[in-house]
Design a protein around this motif. Structure first.
Motif, PDB file in Angstrom:
ATOM      1  N   GLN A 178      14.213  -1.891   2.381  1.00 21.69           N
ATOM      2  CA  GLN A 178      13.649  -0.847   3.237  1.00 21.69           C
ATOM      3  C   GLN A 178      12.137  -0.904   3.126  1.00 21.69           C
ATOM      4  OE1 GLN A 178      15.680   2.620   1.623  1.00 21.69           O
ATOM      5  NE2 GLN A 178      17.186   2.568   3.303  1.00 21.69           N
ATOM      6  N   SER A 179      11.438  -0.435   4.183  1.00 19.68           N
ATOM      7  CA  SER A 179       9.966  -0.495   4.208  1.00 19.68           C
ATOM      8  C   SER A 179       9.383   0.867   4.582  1.00 19.68           C
ATOM      9  CB  SER A 179       9.500  -1.562   5.203  1.00 19.68           C
ATOM     10  OG  SER A 179       9.871  -1.198   6.527  1.00 19.68           O
ATOM     11  N   THR A 180       8.171   1.129   4.054  1.00 21.96           N
ATOM     12  CA  THR A 180       7.400   2.325   4.407  1.00 21.96           C
ATOM     13  C   THR A 180       5.954   1.909   4.602  1.00 21.96           C
ATOM     14  OG1 THR A 180       8.858   3.724   3.072  1.00 21.96           O
ATOM     15  CG2 THR A 180       6.729   4.649   3.706  1.00 21.96           C
TER      16      THR A 180
ATOM     17  N   LEU B  58       1.694  -1.188   2.700  1.00 26.10           N
ATOM     18  CA  LEU B  58       3.116  -1.375   2.962  1.00 26.10           C
ATOM     19  C   LEU B  58       3.870  -1.272   1.639  1.00 26.10           C
ATOM     20  CD1 LEU B  58       5.551  -2.223   4.764  1.00 26.10           C
ATOM     21  CD2 LEU B  58       4.977  -4.599   4.186  1.00 26.10           C
ATOM     22  N   ASN B  59       4.872  -0.400   1.577  1.00 28.91           N
ATOM     23  CA  ASN B  59       5.746  -0.266   0.421  1.00 28.91           C
ATOM     24  C   ASN B  59       7.131  -0.799   0.768  1.00 28.91           C
ATOM     25  OD1 ASN B  59       3.738   0.967  -1.133  1.00 28.91           O
ATOM     26  ND2 ASN B  59       4.310   3.016  -0.405  1.00 28.91           N
ATOM     27  N   LEU B  60       7.641  -1.748  -0.050  1.00 23.96           N
ATOM     28  CA  LEU B  60       8.986  -2.300   0.135  1.00 23.96           C
ATOM     29  C   LEU B  60       9.812  -1.986  -1.107  1.00 23.96           C
ATOM     30  CD1 LEU B  60       8.055  -5.859   1.496  1.00 23.96           C
ATOM     31  CD2 LEU B  60       8.842  -3.897   2.845  1.00 23.96           C
TER      32      LEU B  60
ATOM     33  N   TRP C 124      14.121  -2.552  -2.582  1.00 23.10           N
ATOM     34  CA  TRP C 124      15.385  -3.220  -2.264  1.00 23.10           C
ATOM     35  C   TRP C 124      16.390  -3.038  -3.393  1.00 23.10           C
ATOM     36  CZ3 TRP C 124      10.747  -5.715  -3.068  1.00 23.10           C
ATOM     37  CH2 TRP C 124      10.627  -6.444  -4.263  1.00 23.10           C
TER      38      TRP C 124
ATOM     39  N   GLN D 144       7.945 -13.524   4.234  1.00 29.86           N
ATOM     40  CA  GLN D 144       7.507 -13.046   5.534  1.00 29.86           C
ATOM     41  C   GLN D 144       7.892 -14.112   6.546  1.00 29.86           C
ATOM     42  OE1 GLN D 144       3.365 -11.951   5.867  1.00 29.86           O
ATOM     43  NE2 GLN D 144       3.585 -11.214   7.972  1.00 29.86           N
TER      44      GLN D 144
ATOM     45  N   THR E  35      10.605  -3.237  -6.184  1.00 30.23           N
ATOM     46  CA  THR E  35       9.592  -2.683  -5.281  1.00 30.23           C
ATOM     47  C   THR E  35       8.432  -3.642  -5.162  1.00 30.23           C
ATOM     48  OG1 THR E  35       8.473  -1.505  -7.086  1.00 30.23           O
ATOM     49  CG2 THR E  35      10.219  -0.307  -5.894  1.00 30.23           C
TER      50      THR E  35
ATOM     51  N   SER F 144       4.235  -3.491  -3.127  1.00 34.23           N
ATOM     52  CA  SER F 144       3.251  -2.824  -2.274  1.00 34.23           C
ATOM     53  C   SER F 144       2.110  -3.793  -2.001  1.00 34.23           C
ATOM     54  CB  SER F 144       2.707  -1.551  -2.958  1.00 34.23           C
ATOM     55  OG  SER F 144       3.732  -0.611  -3.143  1.00 34.23           O
TER      56      SER F 144
ATOM     57  N   VAL G 231       7.887  -4.323  10.440  1.00 32.75           N
ATOM     58  CA  VAL G 231       6.786  -3.385  10.215  1.00 32.75           C
ATOM     59  C   VAL G 231       5.857  -3.499  11.420  1.00 32.75           C
ATOM     60  CG1 VAL G 231       4.877  -2.711   8.723  1.00 32.75           C
ATOM     61  CG2 VAL G 231       6.989  -3.640   7.716  1.00 32.75           C
TER      62      VAL G 231
END
Length: 636
Positions: free
Chosen positions: A463-465, A472-474, A476, A492, A509, A511, A543
């Protein structure tokens, strides 16, 4: 008749001759040129006729040589006549023995064609002569090396010449009662030395009590005969005689053989003369095979090869592929590398010396079992379009008939997802919004036995924020399913799934500040196990950055290289359109290319200094429509 009367007056009475008439019942005889009496004449042979009474006066006997063309006596006192045509002739004698007598005898005149016979060349400088002539009564065969032999019609004789002697045969025909003869001769080529025939292979082609065997025979010579015999112990039984084979190789079928038992055969070489040449091939025997199904196995068994001294080894074939090579002292083999419910066909080849072989018929067995199959192994991965793909591997050699796939999401109980005969399945409903997805599977084999459930496998869920500051915060989940430790890589990718960058990561995680070059960016996690083939991908997250662009409020197209054009700066992706309007709402400039701005001219002339209106429409990388209007000031 006048001639006959005149002849009568020439005949005078002789009491002595008349007294001896009874001592010569034939009254007259025929003689050849050598003075030998003959009872048959040959065409072209001079024959003299003469009274058999002693002291007969030549002028007291006369002859007609062919009664069939009327009697007409010759006044020739030598009484010699030559017949030029074969046939039966009646000869008439007129003689005075004190009284006048007329006597007759019938003789056969024969032709003298060359005698007809055949000469057959046999082994070891031997020939066989057979008389097939129908004319002569007697035949003399002269072999030209001092050996002669009398034969009659239809008779045969064999003769062996010394090495290096020409095989020349002369046959002289003669008649009983005739002294004429005629001869004919021929020369034959000696046969090449006999070579041992080759029984290259024997193969069971049809099983059963009345089965068939196929023999492959080579090294045959057209001039020889070959006696095929079945060998049982020390006795033999004739199968066939192969006479003068047209080719050096021959495929021969033996019928009505009980193929469950070994049968042995041999070839013995002979010739037209029936010679015992002592050229015999070693026996070759058929090789039976029995395949018996067992519990997840097939047991093969066979009797020892009968001619064991000629055996190199056994070769076991399964479904046409070599499975095992076994020593010559082995008569059984158990195949455990089998799948339940599968029919396997086996063939055994007894590999003999000199590359000869004895091949069994195919013997087949359907594998059965009483055991449940071992559980299989299941792996999972997301596809580029974010659907979960499952791959199932049965344990060992198990061959699934059906596979039941089960699914659990967010730790819910497993429920059936699908039943398939395929080892690959795609979960089209792989929603990533309701928690982690997990799967397991079990299968039923071809024998109807069900396995236990496989391992549980859960692909990585990422998931991404995107924060307002561009960070960008990932995060999993762990991959579940590999037997050993798992290593993770953050990748990527582009819109086609091609990797743009890849970096190892730890934990769950990550970032980083976003690169604003591309408005749409894709990320995923790659999980790898100890085995290089153990690879699983997470779902791919998109994203999207906000489209950012800027337009100046004023510009000075004076040629100083500073702010000489009015143009849009930033990320514009499609459907670009820029319009410049004067105070009256007239369009004085328009462009559909972001790189082409307004240079401050109207129809090639400098526009007046003042305020103008711009209108911008476009589409950003997310497909969002952009519409913006405003004013700009043109200064000098």
């Amino acid at each position: 008749m006048k001639k006959l009367v005149s002849l009568v007056f020439l005949l005078t009475w002789s009491p002595m001759l008349w007294a001896q008439v009874n001592s010569c019942p034939e009254k007259f005889k025929a003689y050849n040129a050598a003075g030998q009496e003959v009872t048959q004449f040959c065409v072209g042979q001079p024959i003299r006729f003469k009274s058999c009474l002693p002291n007969t006066q030549p002028d007291k006997e006369y002859y007609d040589f062919d009664k069939s063309n009327n009697v007409s006596f010759s006044t020739d006192t030598t009484k010699i006549f030559t017949y030029n045509r074969a046939g039966t002739y009646t000869i008439t004698q007129l003689i005075n023995t004190g009284q006048i007598f007329q006597n007759e005898r019938t003789f056969v005149v024969v032709d003298t064609p060359p005698p007809v016979f055949t000469v057959t060349a046999c082994a070891q400088n031997q020939v066989r002569v057979t008389i097939i002539d129908s004319n002569y009564n007697n035949f003399l065969v002269d072999f030209g090396d001092g050996t002669k032999q009398n034969l009659i019609r239809g008779a045969s004789i064999s003769h062996q010449y010394s090495p290096g002697t020409a095989l020349k045969v002369v046959v002289i025909g003669s008649y009983t009662g005739a002294t004429c003869t005629r001869q004919a001769e021929t020369t034959v080529q000696p046969l090449p030395a006999p070579a041992a025939p080759v029984l290259e292979s024997i193969r069971i082609t049809t099983p059963g009590t009345a089965g068939t065997l196929a023999l492959s025979i080579k090294n045959l010579q057209p001039e020889y005969f070959y006696i095929l015999e079945r060998v049982v112990g020390s006795s033999t039984t004739l199968i066939d005689t192969l006479k003068n084979p047209a080719n050096t190789t021959l495929n021969y079928t033996i019928k009505d053989i009980n193929t469950a038992n070994p049968a042995c055969f041999r070839l013995r070489t002979t010739d037209r003369c029936g010679s015992n040449l002592n050229v015999t091939l070693a026996n070759i025997c058929s090789q039976p095979l029995t395949a018996t199904p067992g519990n997840n196995q097939v047991v093969l068994s066979w009797p020892f090869y009968r001619e064991g001294g000629n055996l190199e080894n056994y070769k076991v074939y399964r479904n046409g592929t070599l499975l095992q090579t076994l020593p010559a002292n082995i008569t059984t083999y158990t195949d455990t590398d089998v799948v339940c419910g599968t029919n396997y066909c086996y063939q055994l080849t007894a590999a003999l010396k000199s590359n000869f072989s004895s091949v069994s018929i195919e013997s087949c067995a359907l594998v059965t079992t009483t055991n449940a199959p071992q559980a299989g192994f299941l792996s999972s991965t997301f596809t580029p379009n974010n659907q979960v793909e499952l791959n199932f591997k049965p344990a060992g050699n198990n061959l699934p008939k059906t596979i039941t796939y089960q699914k659990s999401q967010n730790n819910s109980p497993f429920t059936n997802l699908a039943t398939s005969d395929k080892t690959t399945l795609t979960d089209a409903n792989s929603s990533t919004n309701n928690g982690q997805l997990c799967y397991q599977a079990f299968f039923e084999d071809n024998c109807g036995k069900a396995s236990a459930a496989s391992n549980t496998t859960c692909p990585v869920l990422i998931q991404s924020t995107l924060n307002h500051d561009g960070t960008l915060n990932l995060n999993w989940t762990d991959y579940l399913g590999f037997a050993g430790p798992v290593q993770y890589f953050l990748e990527q990718v582009d819109t086609n799934g091609s990797v743009l960058s890849s970096s190892p990561v730890t934990g769950n995680t990550f970032s980083q500040k976003m690169n604003t070059t591309n408005q749409r960016q894709y990320f995923r996690i790659k999980a790898t196990g100890v085995n290089p083939t153990e690879i699983s991908f997470s779902n791919t997250v998109l994203v999207q950055l906000e489209s950012k662009f800027a337009l100046p409020t004023a510009f000075s197209p004076n040629g100083d290289g500073l702010n000489d054009r009015f143009e849009v700066k930033g990320q514009i992706y499609g459907n670009f359109r820029l319009q410049i309007l004067n105070r009256w709402g007239q369009i004085i400039f328009e462009s559909t290319n972001q790189q082409q701005g307004w240079d401050g001219k109207i129809k090639g002339q400098d526009a007046p200094v003042g305020v103008y209106v711009y209108s911008l429409t476009a589409t950003d990388g997310t497909g969002k429509n952009i519409t913006q209007t405003g004013t700009l000031t043109l200064v000098k």
